[in-house]
Structures are given as C-alpha cells and as structure tokens.
Design a protein around this motif. Structure first.
Motif, mmCIF file in Angstrom:
data_model
loop_
_atom_site.group_PDB
_atom_site.id
_atom_site.type_symbol
_atom_site.label_atom_id
_atom_site.label_comp_id
_atom_site.label_asym_id
_atom_site.label_seq_id
_atom_site.Cartn_x
_atom_site.Cartn_y
_atom_site.Cartn_z
ATOM 1 N N LEU A 26 6.599 4.979 1.316
ATOM 2 C CA LEU A 26 5.940 6.127 1.900
ATOM 3 C C LEU A 26 4.484 6.101 1.465
ATOM 4 C CD1 LEU A 26 5.887 9.073 3.131
ATOM 5 C CD2 LEU A 26 6.506 9.844 0.836
ATOM 6 N N ARG A 27 3.596 6.255 2.426
ATOM 7 C CA ARG A 27 2.166 6.389 2.117
ATOM 8 C C ARG A 27 1.667 7.626 2.830
ATOM 9 N NH1 ARG A 27 -2.130 4.195 4.922
ATOM 10 N NH2 ARG A 27 -0.740 2.728 5.942
ATOM 11 N N VAL A 28 1.010 8.512 2.084
ATOM 12 C CA VAL A 28 0.512 9.757 2.650
ATOM 13 C C VAL A 28 -0.973 9.611 2.969
ATOM 14 C CG1 VAL A 28 0.213 12.230 2.255
ATOM 15 C CG2 VAL A 28 2.217 11.055 1.326
ATOM 16 N N THR A 29 -1.339 9.979 4.200
ATOM 17 C CA THR A 29 -2.739 9.925 4.629
ATOM 18 C C THR A 29 -3.150 11.303 5.141
ATOM 19 O OG1 THR A 29 -2.329 9.412 6.960
ATOM 20 C CG2 THR A 29 -2.318 7.547 5.414
ATOM 21 N N ASP A 30 -4.427 11.452 5.470
ATOM 22 C CA ASP A 30 -4.891 12.719 6.036
ATOM 23 C C ASP A 30 -4.247 12.999 7.390
ATOM 24 O OD1 ASP A 30 -6.504 13.135 3.853
ATOM 25 O OD2 ASP A 30 -8.312 12.352 4.807
ATOM 26 N N ASP A 31 -3.826 11.947 8.091
ATOM 27 C CA ASP A 31 -3.215 12.104 9.413
ATOM 28 C C ASP A 31 -1.714 12.335 9.356
ATOM 29 O OD1 ASP A 31 -5.655 11.716 10.656
ATOM 30 O OD2 ASP A 31 -5.429 9.544 10.632
ATOM 31 N N GLY A 32 -1.119 12.202 8.197
ATOM 32 C CA GLY A 32 0.322 12.366 8.077
ATOM 33 C C GLY A 32 0.893 11.327 7.143
ATOM 34 N N ALA A 33 2.183 11.084 7.258
ATOM 35 C CA ALA A 33 2.859 10.134 6.390
ATOM 36 C C ALA A 33 3.160 8.855 7.153
ATOM 37 C CB ALA A 33 4.147 10.739 5.851
ATOM 38 N N VAL A 34 3.161 7.749 6.430
ATOM 39 C CA VAL A 34 3.523 6.460 7.007
ATOM 40 C C VAL A 34 4.776 5.993 6.271
ATOM 41 C CG1 VAL A 34 2.774 4.101 7.418
ATOM 42 C CG2 VAL A 34 1.111 5.957 7.506
ATOM 43 N N VAL A 35 5.844 5.825 7.014
ATOM 44 C CA VAL A 35 7.141 5.530 6.404
ATOM 45 C C VAL A 35 7.651 4.187 6.914
ATOM 46 C CG1 VAL A 35 9.495 6.374 6.075
ATOM 47 C CG2 VAL A 35 7.633 8.009 6.433
ATOM 48 N N HIS A 36 8.209 3.387 6.012
ATOM 49 C CA HIS A 36 8.842 2.124 6.387
ATOM 50 C C HIS A 36 10.157 1.989 5.639
ATOM 51 C CE1 HIS A 36 4.522 1.242 7.076
ATOM 52 N NE2 HIS A 36 4.996 0.657 8.157
ATOM 53 N N GLY A 50 0.778 -1.235 0.000
ATOM 54 C CA GLY A 50 0.000 0.000 0.000
ATOM 55 C C GLY A 50 0.801 1.270 0.000
ATOM 56 N N GLY A 51 2.110 1.205 -0.209
ATOM 57 C CA GLY A 51 2.903 2.429 -0.251
ATOM 58 C C GLY A 51 2.610 3.228 -1.509
ATOM 59 N N ASP A 52 2.469 4.547 -1.380
ATOM 60 C CA ASP A 52 2.290 5.403 -2.548
ATOM 61 C C ASP A 52 3.594 5.519 -3.317
ATOM 62 O OD1 ASP A 52 -0.366 5.989 -1.840
ATOM 63 O OD2 ASP A 52 0.307 7.549 -0.473
ATOM 64 N N LEU A 53 4.693 5.448 -2.609
ATOM 65 C CA LEU A 53 6.011 5.560 -3.222
ATOM 66 C C LEU A 53 6.885 4.467 -2.624
ATOM 67 C CD1 LEU A 53 8.209 7.127 -4.847
ATOM 68 C CD2 LEU A 53 8.599 8.456 -2.773
ATOM 69 N N VAL A 54 7.473 3.658 -3.469
ATOM 70 C CA VAL A 54 8.394 2.621 -3.013
ATOM 71 C C VAL A 54 9.712 2.860 -3.721
ATOM 72 C CG1 VAL A 54 8.897 0.150 -2.927
ATOM 73 C CG2 VAL A 54 6.554 0.951 -2.610
ATOM 74 N N GLN A 55 10.793 2.857 -2.990
ATOM 75 C CA GLN A 55 12.093 3.059 -3.623
ATOM 76 C C GLN A 55 13.106 2.081 -3.059
ATOM 77 O OE1 GLN A 55 13.267 7.093 -2.834
ATOM 78 N NE2 GLN A 55 13.848 6.680 -0.743
ATOM 79 N N VAL A 56 14.070 1.775 -3.892
ATOM 80 C CA VAL A 56 15.174 0.921 -3.491
ATOM 81 C C VAL A 56 16.449 1.673 -3.803
ATOM 82 C CG1 VAL A 56 16.297 -1.315 -3.792
ATOM 83 C CG2 VAL A 56 13.819 -1.126 -4.036
ATOM 84 N N ALA A 57 17.387 1.659 -2.876
ATOM 85 C CA ALA A 57 18.644 2.366 -3.089
ATOM 86 C C ALA A 57 19.806 1.486 -2.682
ATOM 87 C CB ALA A 57 18.662 3.663 -2.283
ATOM 88 N N ALA A 58 20.866 1.582 -3.443
ATOM 89 C CA ALA A 58 22.108 0.905 -3.091
ATOM 90 C C ALA A 58 23.213 1.938 -3.286
ATOM 91 C CB ALA A 58 22.332 -0.320 -3.965
ATOM 92 N N MET A 59 23.424 2.729 -2.265
ATOM 93 C CA MET A 59 24.404 3.813 -2.348
ATOM 94 C C MET A 59 25.426 3.637 -1.239
ATOM 95 S SD MET A 59 21.957 7.111 -3.035
ATOM 96 C CE MET A 59 21.067 6.871 -1.502
ATOM 97 N N ASP A 60 26.649 3.384 -1.607
ATOM 98 C CA ASP A 60 27.716 3.296 -0.626
ATOM 99 C C ASP A 60 28.194 4.722 -0.344
ATOM 100 O OD1 ASP A 60 29.984 2.958 0.852
ATOM 101 O OD2 ASP A 60 30.846 1.404 -0.435
ATOM 102 N N LEU A 61 27.784 5.241 0.808
ATOM 103 C CA LEU A 61 28.121 6.627 1.142
ATOM 104 C C LEU A 61 29.452 6.760 1.876
ATOM 105 C CD1 LEU A 61 24.618 7.912 2.287
ATOM 106 C CD2 LEU A 61 25.718 8.173 0.056
#
Length: 192
Positions: free
Chosen positions: A73-83, A10-21
């Motif tokens: 990230l999923r955005v709702t009326d109550d705020g954002a839900v992040v995992h 149910g995420g509105d935005l899903v991203q995958v990153a592989a960044m060696d910082l």
C-alpha cells in the motif's frame, strides 16, 4: 520473499500473509448462508436465485485463501495505491472464478458496480480491468429524501457521500491479472 519481489517498489506498507481461512469460513458458513437467505427473501425470485448462486460461488473461493499473499500500500495525495499477488495451485481456474464473480457482481442488488474497462494486453498475462462505482443512490435509498439540515437523516446523507467520495479516490479502478500460477491485483492507474 518470492511474492514480495513481484510487488512494485515504493510501498509505504508491505505485508505478507499465509492464512488458511477455510476453517473459519466453515465455522461461520451457517451464519453466512442464513444472512444470504434473509437478503434473498427480500428480492424478486429471479434476482434472489442469481444472488444465491453468486453467494455460493463466493463461498467456494475460500480454498484460494490457503495460499500465501503479499500486498503493498502506498498513500498519495490522490488516494491509495494497492497491489497484491498470490501464487495459486491452478492460476487459470482461479482467475476464471474470481473474474466470473466480479463480472456478475454488477447484476446483483448491491451498491457497488464494476464497469469493465477496455481490455488491455500484457505479454504472457491474462488481464481484466474494472472501474469501481459506489452507487450512492442505492446506499441512500433507506434515507428520507429532503431531510432537514441538522437532522440525523441529513447527517447520514453527508456521511454516505463522504464514504462514496473516499472509496472512489482510494480504489477508482481494479486490475486483475494472471501470469502462470500467479494472480495479481492492482488498484493503480499506472498500467505498468
């Protein structure tokens, strides 16, 4: 694919990153340390030592970024839900180091406090939970109290209050968990 499968649906935005910082951190480390020393010089000696030790431990976390991360990230009326989820080389050590930094954050002179929440138990996982408190008083300390309406100081007070309100709605709580080599982070009121 393996990491995104661990994210709740149910995420509105899903991203995958592989960044060696680790290399960018190494390039900018002198700048980070200079900034840290400048801040520490304004603190009482005991607080300065704690701040310097915390900052050094924070910079030591850079190698953790050499692992892939999946986030949603999923955005709702109550705020954002992040995992977020990350597979580490040593989950137990990574969890200990990250939670250790977060536990010590509230002892530092920063406008962000993390209040530990009652320990929750999930089979097969270590879990830590924190309530996020943005300390508007600390943020407003440089602002002249009782600023007249319409003044730049009054506008700054309103802006800080809006940021604190938004931050409180977006990330009211943080949960961190470790299951085997996986680290999971959540800003979601849903304990599941």
């Amino acid at each position: 694919a393996q990491l995104t499968a661990l994210l709740p649906p149910g995420g509105d935005l899903v991203q995958v990153a592989a960044m060696d910082l680790t290399r960018p951190f190494a390039v900018f480390e002198p700048l980070y340390l200079s900034d840290m020393r400048r801040t520490a010089a304004q603190l009482p000696p005991e607080t300065a030592r704690a701040y310097e030790a915390w900052y050094a431990d924070y910079l030591d976390l850079a190698p953790l970024t050499a692992q892939p991360v999946a986030a949603s990230l999923r955005v709702t009326d109550d705020g954002a839900v992040v995992h977020g989820v990350m597979k580490t080389r040593d989950g137990k050590d990574a969890f200990r180091r990250v939670t250790g930094l977060l536990d010590r954050l509230s002892t530092l002179p920063v406008p962000l406090r993390l209040e530990p929440l009652q320990e929750e138990e999930f089979k097969g996982a270590e879990v830590r939970a924190y309530r996020v408190v943005l300390d508007a008083q600390t943020m407003l300390a440089p602002v002249v109290p009782g600023a007249p309406a319409g003044s730049p100081q009054a506008a700054q007070v309103q802006q800080v209050a809006r940021v604190a309100d938004l931050f409180g709605r977006v990330i009211p709580e943080i949960r961190l968990a470790r299951s085997g080599p996986y680290l999971l982070a959540s800003a979601d009121r849903d304990r599941e």
